[in-house]
Scaffold this motif. Structure first.
Motif, PDB file in Angstrom:
ATOM      1  N   ILE A 100       4.884  -4.466   1.526  1.00 56.62           N
ATOM      2  CA  ILE A 100       3.722  -4.947   1.203  1.00 56.62           C
ATOM      3  C   ILE A 100       3.096  -3.807   0.316  1.00 56.62           C
ATOM      4  O   ILE A 100       2.350  -3.148   1.172  1.00 56.62           O
ATOM      5  CB  ILE A 100       2.842  -5.352   2.572  1.00 56.62           C
ATOM      6  N   PRO A 101       3.092  -3.932  -0.842  1.00 55.43           N
ATOM      7  CA  PRO A 101       2.258  -2.833  -1.802  1.00 55.43           C
ATOM      8  C   PRO A 101       0.963  -2.759  -1.564  1.00 55.43           C
ATOM      9  O   PRO A 101       0.266  -1.686  -1.596  1.00 55.43           O
ATOM     10  CB  PRO A 101       2.739  -3.208  -3.243  1.00 55.43           C
ATOM     11  N   GLN A 102       0.191  -3.952  -1.244  1.00 51.07           N
ATOM     12  CA  GLN A 102      -1.253  -3.887  -0.918  1.00 51.07           C
ATOM     13  C   GLN A 102      -1.516  -5.099  -0.099  1.00 51.07           C
ATOM     14  O   GLN A 102      -1.219  -6.054  -0.101  1.00 51.07           O
ATOM     15  CB  GLN A 102      -1.936  -4.422  -2.408  1.00 51.07           C
ATOM     16  N   ALA A 103      -2.554  -4.530   0.943  1.00 45.02           N
ATOM     17  CA  ALA A 103      -3.259  -5.396   1.722  1.00 45.02           C
ATOM     18  C   ALA A 103      -4.627  -5.003   1.989  1.00 45.02           C
ATOM     19  O   ALA A 103      -4.764  -3.965   2.577  1.00 45.02           O
ATOM     20  CB  ALA A 103      -2.423  -5.403   3.060  1.00 45.02           C
ATOM     21  N   ASP A 104      -5.500  -5.554   1.085  1.00 48.81           N
ATOM     22  CA  ASP A 104      -6.674  -5.316   1.240  1.00 48.81           C
ATOM     23  C   ASP A 104      -7.712  -6.626   2.062  1.00 48.81           C
ATOM     24  O   ASP A 104      -7.600  -7.863   1.685  1.00 48.81           O
ATOM     25  CB  ASP A 104      -7.334  -5.269  -0.198  1.00 48.81           C
ATOM     26  N   LEU A 105      -8.585  -5.897   2.699  1.00 51.73           N
ATOM     27  CA  LEU A 105      -9.541  -6.838   3.673  1.00 51.73           C
ATOM     28  C   LEU A 105     -10.901  -7.025   2.780  1.00 51.73           C
ATOM     29  O   LEU A 105     -11.294  -6.094   2.869  1.00 51.73           O
ATOM     30  CB  LEU A 105      -9.680  -6.478   5.122  1.00 51.73           C
ATOM     31  N   ILE A 106     -11.159  -8.141   2.706  1.00 51.20           N
ATOM     32  CA  ILE A 106     -12.609  -8.494   1.978  1.00 51.20           C
ATOM     33  C   ILE A 106     -13.509  -9.305   2.729  1.00 51.20           C
ATOM     34  O   ILE A 106     -13.145 -10.082   3.500  1.00 51.20           O
ATOM     35  CB  ILE A 106     -12.437  -9.155   0.841  1.00 51.20           C
TER      36      ILE A 106
END
Length: 235
Positions: A100-106
């Motif tokens: 998972i290169p990116q996991a961003d919470l918005i």
């Protein structure tokens, strides 16, 4: 045997959900997602020694970015939290080897949105209900009844299928394995929800109902593990 297909992103969202449930501060939830992402990716390295190298490297990066004096136990606590996540990922999704290169919470209105990019090039946005309302208990009970019944039935079907060659294809087996690994991860989230709801409900009758369904989760977990054990034996 038809089984719903789950993406890597959806598996990761179930993996990290218990760590953001009922956490009121958004920045804390955001950091929890990042830490879960680190744990997921570190778990993909072979061997404990190599994983420890990466845990140490990440700690040094975190320490370098923090100007304040670190309180006693911070380093050990940080590393142990990462080890817990690494081991949990390896336990829940041992055959899922995509990073998972990116996991961003918005932050959204009410629910958050998890923006995930996987090593396979896919990106997904998944809504995260981080503070489920107890008013939804009847829906949760209906869902748990359904998976309790379906998982018990699956144990019987797979026990029979194991005796008949060719009933399960490799694709069927892989998809079912992912689905029931996903179910195990979801059960952790449901356990967290029921535990918090039970601790906040004043009515003894409601507490009894919630306690009963916490016990049902144990039964579903046992049957889910049985399904996975049968699938492994069929490989």
């Amino acid at each position: 045997m038809r089984t719903k297909h789950y993406s890597v992103a959806s598996c990761f969202s179930s993996f990290m959900l218990p760590y953001v449930l009922f956490v009121p501060d958004f920045e804390t939830r955001k950091k929890a997602v990042m830490t879960c992402c680190l744990g997921w990716n570190i778990s993909l390295f072979p061997g404990v020694a190599e994983r420890e190298v990466h845990i140490e490297r990440i700690w040094r990066m975190v320490a370098a970015d923090t100007k304040e004096v670190h309180p006693p136990g911070l380093e050990n606590g940080f590393k142990q939290d990462l080890r817990t996540l690494v081991n949990l990922k390896a336990d829940l999704f041992p055959w899922l080897l995509t990073n998972i290169p990116q996991a961003d919470l918005i932050q959204g209105d009410g629910n958050d949105v998890l923006n995930i990019a996987t090593g396979s090039g896919d990106t997904e946005k998944i809504e995260i209900a981080w503070c489920p309302d107890p008013i939804g208990l009847p829906l949760v009970i209906d869902f748990l009844k359904s998976i309790q019944r379906d998982t018990a039935a699956q144990v019987e079907r797979l026990a029979q299928a194991r005796l008949a060659a060719g009933v399960l294809t490799d694709i069927d087996s892989t998809r079912m394995t992912t689905a029931y690994c996903m179910q195990r991860a979801n059960l952790i989230g449901y356990r967290r929800v029921l535990t918090i709801w039970r601790s906040t409900q004043p009515a003894p009758s409601v507490k009894r109902v919630l306690g009963h369904w916490q016990g049902v989760l144990d039964e579903i977990e046992r049957d889910t593990q049985t399904v996975l054990n049968i699938l492994v034996s069929c490989r």
